[in-house]
Design an enzyme around this catalytic site. Structure first.
Site, mmCIF file in Angstrom:
data_model
loop_
_atom_site.group_PDB
_atom_site.id
_atom_site.type_symbol
_atom_site.label_atom_id
_atom_site.label_comp_id
_atom_site.label_asym_id
_atom_site.label_seq_id
_atom_site.Cartn_x
_atom_site.Cartn_y
_atom_site.Cartn_z
ATOM 1 N N CYS A 52 -2.054 -32.472 -17.157
ATOM 2 C CA CYS A 52 -3.251 -32.878 -17.470
ATOM 3 C C CYS A 52 -3.295 -32.603 -19.040
ATOM 4 O O CYS A 52 -2.898 -31.436 -19.565
ATOM 5 C CB CYS A 52 -4.214 -32.043 -17.000
ATOM 6 S SG CYS A 52 -5.808 -32.061 -17.579
ATOM 7 N N ASP A 111 -9.268 -41.032 -22.831
ATOM 8 C CA ASP A 111 -9.082 -39.702 -21.741
ATOM 9 C C ASP A 111 -10.321 -39.578 -21.145
ATOM 10 O O ASP A 111 -11.246 -40.166 -21.673
ATOM 11 C CB ASP A 111 -8.521 -38.442 -22.452
ATOM 12 C CG ASP A 111 -8.545 -37.372 -21.470
ATOM 13 O OD1 ASP A 111 -8.163 -37.566 -20.417
ATOM 14 O OD2 ASP A 111 -8.917 -36.203 -21.987
ATOM 15 N N SER A 112 -10.522 -38.938 -20.282
ATOM 16 C CA SER A 112 -12.105 -38.539 -19.722
ATOM 17 C C SER A 112 -12.633 -37.593 -20.700
ATOM 18 O O SER A 112 -14.148 -37.546 -20.530
ATOM 19 C CB SER A 112 -11.996 -37.729 -18.375
ATOM 20 O OG SER A 112 -11.284 -36.354 -18.743
ATOM 21 N N CYS A 118 -4.568 -39.693 -19.822
ATOM 22 C CA CYS A 118 -5.355 -38.632 -19.011
ATOM 23 C C CYS A 118 -4.442 -38.685 -17.670
ATOM 24 O O CYS A 118 -4.025 -39.865 -17.050
ATOM 25 C CB CYS A 118 -6.583 -39.632 -18.666
ATOM 26 S SG CYS A 118 -7.379 -38.750 -17.270
ATOM 27 N N HIS A 162 -5.564 -31.917 -21.008
ATOM 28 C CA HIS A 162 -6.449 -30.880 -21.657
ATOM 29 C C HIS A 162 -5.745 -29.670 -21.151
ATOM 30 O O HIS A 162 -6.034 -28.661 -22.180
ATOM 31 C CB HIS A 162 -7.749 -30.766 -20.549
ATOM 32 C CG HIS A 162 -8.737 -31.613 -20.566
ATOM 33 N ND1 HIS A 162 -8.680 -32.870 -20.530
ATOM 34 C CD2 HIS A 162 -10.004 -31.499 -21.427
ATOM 35 C CE1 HIS A 162 -10.026 -33.621 -20.721
ATOM 36 N NE2 HIS A 162 -10.573 -32.757 -21.393
ATOM 37 N N GLU A 187 -13.504 -28.339 -22.273
ATOM 38 C CA GLU A 187 -14.584 -29.146 -22.806
ATOM 39 C C GLU A 187 -15.686 -28.345 -23.406
ATOM 40 O O GLU A 187 -16.489 -28.610 -24.296
ATOM 41 C CB GLU A 187 -15.077 -30.210 -21.472
ATOM 42 C CG GLU A 187 -14.280 -31.446 -21.386
ATOM 43 C CD GLU A 187 -13.981 -32.314 -22.316
ATOM 44 O OE1 GLU A 187 -15.041 -32.488 -23.038
ATOM 45 O OE2 GLU A 187 -12.889 -32.841 -22.410
HETATM 46 N N1 DGL Z 1 -7.217 -34.824 -19.373
HETATM 47 C C1 DGL Z 1 -7.495 -35.361 -18.068
HETATM 48 C C2 DGL Z 1 -6.101 -35.376 -17.365
HETATM 49 O O1 DGL Z 1 -5.135 -35.426 -18.087
HETATM 50 C C3 DGL Z 1 -8.652 -34.428 -17.361
HETATM 51 C C4 DGL Z 1 -9.211 -35.059 -16.144
HETATM 52 C C5 DGL Z 1 -10.567 -34.792 -15.760
HETATM 53 O O2 DGL Z 1 -11.415 -35.330 -16.509
HETATM 54 O O3 DGL Z 1 -10.622 -34.124 -14.716
HETATM 55 O O4 DGL Z 1 -6.088 -35.464 -16.184
#
Ligand code: DGL
Length: 197
Positions: A194, A18-19, A81, A196, A162
């Site tokens: 998402c 993931d990011s 992600c 997150h 984050e």
């Molecule tokens: N967890 C990522 C997602 O599911 C976050 C993406 C981001 O870094 O903006 O889209």
């Protein structure tokens, strides 16, 4: 952030990326469903967020993340992600790869949402990149073209998570701001598009 979550990966681990920390929600489920599997997790916390970047940049970061995973002997890859899952559909990343299979996070959520909605109105919360891709709308309409989809980009959520503000008052206020609009659209089912979220 790079972690091997359990044991040796000599037989091939499940790779998850993931990011940032959002994909750990998927890791939690994987451990519950497959407790004996080894997991290699990549959270690209150096470059988070992805969702506000251009399509080309997200595709390039995805390719680099997958290349990194290929160097860690993974047998399966979970793209944890929403943004990458939405954007990478058109990126030819598996040519010559040792990775045998991959999965993103969009289709399972869409299948479930389409199965449970009673009024045929589904909301999708996602990053700007995910919303712009139109992938949720496309997949939902493929299942049932009569379903109405209301998308809402929530760019503040990823930086708040984050930075450790998930449970703070400021997050509650921003969530209310985003969700009031979604509620007004009359949806009875909401996809958290998402990891997150
Ligand atoms: N967890 C990522 C997602 O599911 C976050 C993406 C981001 O870094 O903006 O889209």
């Amino acid at each position: 952030m790079i972690e091997t979550l359990s044991g040796s990966i000599s037989d091939g681990a499940i790779g998850v990326f993931d990011s940032g920390v959002g994909g750990l929600t998927c890791v939690k489920e994987l451990i519950r469903l497959m407790p004996h599997e080894d997991i290699v997790y990549l959270g690209d916390t150096a470059r988070v967020p992805y969702g506000t970047r251009s399509r080309d940049t997200i595709a390039e970061y995805s390719r680099q993340d997958i290349r990194f995973m290929e160097q860690h002997n993974v047998k399966l890859l979970l793209v944890a992600c929403g943004t990458v899952s939405a954007v990478m559909q058109t990126v030819p990343i598996f040519d010559g790869s040792s990775i045998t299979c991959y999965s993103g996070v969009i289709i399972p959520a869409v299948d479930e949402a389409c199965a449970v909605t009673k009024n045929g109105r589904i909301g999708v919360l996602g990053t700007a990149g995910t919303v712009r891709s139109g992938k949720y709308v496309e997949y939902i309409k493929n299942i049932d073209s009569g379903i109405s989809v209301f998308q809402k980009a929530c760019p503040m959520f990823v930086p708040l998570v984050e930075n450790g503000y998930s449970s703070s008052e400021v997050t509650r206020i921003i969530a209310k701001e985003y969700l009031d609009e979604v509620k007004a659209a009359g949806v009875d089912t909401l996809i958290l598009g998402c990891t997150h979220y």
